[in-house]
Motif scaffolding. Structure first.
Motif, PDB file in Angstrom:
ATOM      1  N   LEU A 170       0.803  -1.217   0.000  1.00 54.29           N
ATOM      2  CA  LEU A 170       0.000   0.000   0.000  1.00 54.29           C
ATOM      3  C   LEU A 170       0.838   1.270   0.000  1.00 54.29           C
ATOM      4  N   ASP A 171       2.140   1.136   0.093  1.00 56.22           N
ATOM      5  CA  ASP A 171       3.021   2.294  -0.031  1.00 56.22           C
ATOM      6  C   ASP A 171       3.319   2.623  -1.492  1.00 56.22           C
ATOM      7  N   THR A 172       2.795   1.820  -2.408  1.00 51.01           N
ATOM      8  CA  THR A 172       2.986   2.085  -3.834  1.00 51.01           C
ATOM      9  C   THR A 172       2.435   3.459  -4.177  1.00 51.01           C
ATOM     10  N   THR A 173       3.232   4.260  -4.883  1.00 53.47           N
ATOM     11  CA  THR A 173       2.786   5.608  -5.259  1.00 53.47           C
ATOM     12  C   THR A 173       2.082   5.575  -6.608  1.00 53.47           C
ATOM     13  N   GLU A 174       1.417   6.683  -6.894  1.00 54.11           N
ATOM     14  CA  GLU A 174       0.749   6.795  -8.181  1.00 54.11           C
ATOM     15  C   GLU A 174       1.763   6.701  -9.324  1.00 54.11           C
ATOM     16  N   VAL A 254      -7.303   1.948  -5.505  1.00 61.04           N
ATOM     17  CA  VAL A 254      -6.861   1.584  -4.153  1.00 61.04           C
ATOM     18  C   VAL A 254      -5.868   2.624  -3.625  1.00 61.04           C
ATOM     19  N   ILE A 255      -4.911   2.999  -4.455  1.00 57.24           N
ATOM     20  CA  ILE A 255      -3.896   3.974  -4.043  1.00 57.24           C
ATOM     21  C   ILE A 255      -4.552   5.273  -3.602  1.00 57.24           C
ATOM     22  N   LEU A 256      -5.494   5.768  -4.398  1.00 56.41           N
ATOM     23  CA  LEU A 256      -6.146   7.040  -4.078  1.00 56.41           C
ATOM     24  C   LEU A 256      -7.007   6.915  -2.829  1.00 56.41           C
ATOM     25  N   SER A 257      -7.754   5.818  -2.715  1.00 56.32           N
ATOM     26  CA  SER A 257      -8.621   5.624  -1.544  1.00 56.32           C
ATOM     27  C   SER A 257      -7.802   5.505  -0.269  1.00 56.32           C
ATOM     28  N   TYR A 258      -6.706   4.780  -0.341  1.00 54.48           N
ATOM     29  CA  TYR A 258      -5.859   4.589   0.833  1.00 54.48           C
ATOM     30  C   TYR A 258      -5.243   5.911   1.276  1.00 54.48           C
ATOM     31  N   ARG A 259      -4.735   6.667   0.350  1.00 51.27           N
ATOM     32  CA  ARG A 259      -4.064   7.916   0.708  1.00 51.27           C
ATOM     33  C   ARG A 259      -5.038   8.973   1.202  1.00 51.27           C
ATOM     34  N   ARG A 260      -6.260   8.929   0.724  1.00 56.75           N
ATOM     35  CA  ARG A 260      -7.257   9.935   1.114  1.00 56.75           C
ATOM     36  C   ARG A 260      -8.063   9.521   2.336  1.00 56.75           C
TER      37      ARG A 260
END
Length: 338
Positions: A170-174, A254-260
């Motif tokens: 989940l640390d994967t960036t955009e 997933v990336i956007l939801s996790y970060r927000r």
């Protein structure tokens, strides 16, 4: 469950690539004949496994890009048919390998080859198809086309490994995710489009335009697939909805939801993606969080952005029926979810 999609979109999809299908239909007939010929082997299992996927109803968009791009610059001959077939074999091999890596059970609404013949057969038949693809590239006799497609094959493999390394992370960036899909998906779209003007003897600028078009079309295509996994149907997606979620793939929604998300929401994502707690209730919650934080809408927005770059890449080129058809493909890719 999930995002409500326009139920009329199927009609719009068919209309949006009709011109491409019509323009390439004669050449695609020859591609299909060559596919059947080159997928043959005295080893009985090879044509069985290959034909299972080849005949499963894919649109064969990538080889049509090669054919239309060659036609666009006035190519006459048979080599575009060989290259288009090579492109389709590369794509098919990638799907066979993907399904093994992802442990997928469904592909284009049918059981995957791995569930019928096993993982070993799927991998080895994929390798056979890659070998046949390279043989056809050599037959064409264009070192430039061979370089483009062979480089794409290497980049695709790198993309698969990158995706494997990013799984459940989940640390994967955009930016890291874009690097994965650029390699895994967009590289073949780009190569498929570029080899057309290459064998037609087009200018450096023309080749660059088709290369950029294909790359950005591929990025848009994959981002829409990312969105469809949480808001589409199995028929639209060609696999089970939620497969990316169940496999722990960290895609853009997933990336956007996790970060927000809030601290509690991030804890949910860690439980689902990192620990594999991905039952139907978890999938429903995941979709709800994506809607709340605009993650699916923003994924579609980014896809539209890449679609506009693809459109702009073709803008300086002479207006032809093939150019119009290639622009329609952009709308087709985006319209799968809007």
């Amino acid at each position: 469950m999930g995002v409500v999609l326009n139920i009329e979109k199927g009609k719009r999809d068919a209309a949006s690539i009709k011109d491409l299908i019509d323009l390439t239909s004669a050449d695609m007939g020859r591609v299909n004949e060559l596919i059947l010929s080159k997928a043959g082997s005295d080893v009985e299992m090879i044509p069985e496994v290959a034909n299972h996927l080849i005949s499963s109803g894919g649109k064969r968009l990538r080889p049509m890009l090669t054919l239309a791009a060659a036609q666009m610059f006035g190519f006459a001959g048979e080599n575009h048919v060989r290259l288009a077939t090579s492109v389709e074999f590369m794509h098919t091999a990638t799907l066979l390998h993907d399904d093994v890596v992802d442990e997928s059970d469904l592909r284009r609404g049918k059981k995957t080859a791995r569930t019928i013949w096993g993982n070993q057969a799927s991998v080895l038949v994929g390798d056979f198809l890659l070998g046949q693809a390279f043989r056809m590239m050599v037959e064409v006799g264009s070192l430039e086309a061979l370089d483009i497609l062979s480089s794409a094959a290497s980049i695709i493999a790198e993309g698969e490994v990158m995706q494997l390394a990013a799984a459940k992370n989940l640390d994967t960036t955009e930016d890291e995710h874009f690097a994965v899909i650029k390699a895994k998906t967009a590289a073949l779209f780009s190569a498929a489009a570029e080899v057309g003007p290459v064998i037609a003897g087009a200018s450096k600028n023309d080749k660059a335009a088709l290369r950029s078009y294909g790359m950005n079309l591929g990025l848009a295509f994959q981002l829409i697939d990312d969105a469809l996994d949480y808001g589409g149907s199995s028929k639209d997606l060609g696999k089970n909805v939620g497969d990316d979620f169940r496999e722990g793939k960290v895609t853009l929604p997933v990336i956007l939801s996790y970060r927000r998300g809030t601290t509690a929401e991030r804890a949910f994502w860690k439980s689902a993606i990192e620990e594999g707690k991905t039952d139907d209730a978890a999938l429903e919650k995941a979709v709800g969080l994506m809607v709340r934080h605009g993650a699916i809408a923003d994924t579609i927005g980014r896809a539209s952005h890449f679609g506009e770059i693809a459109r702009d890449a073709l803008a300086p080129l002479e207006q032809t029926p093939q150019k119009s058809a290639l622009i329609d493909v952009i709308d087709f890719c985006i319209s799968r979810v809007v």
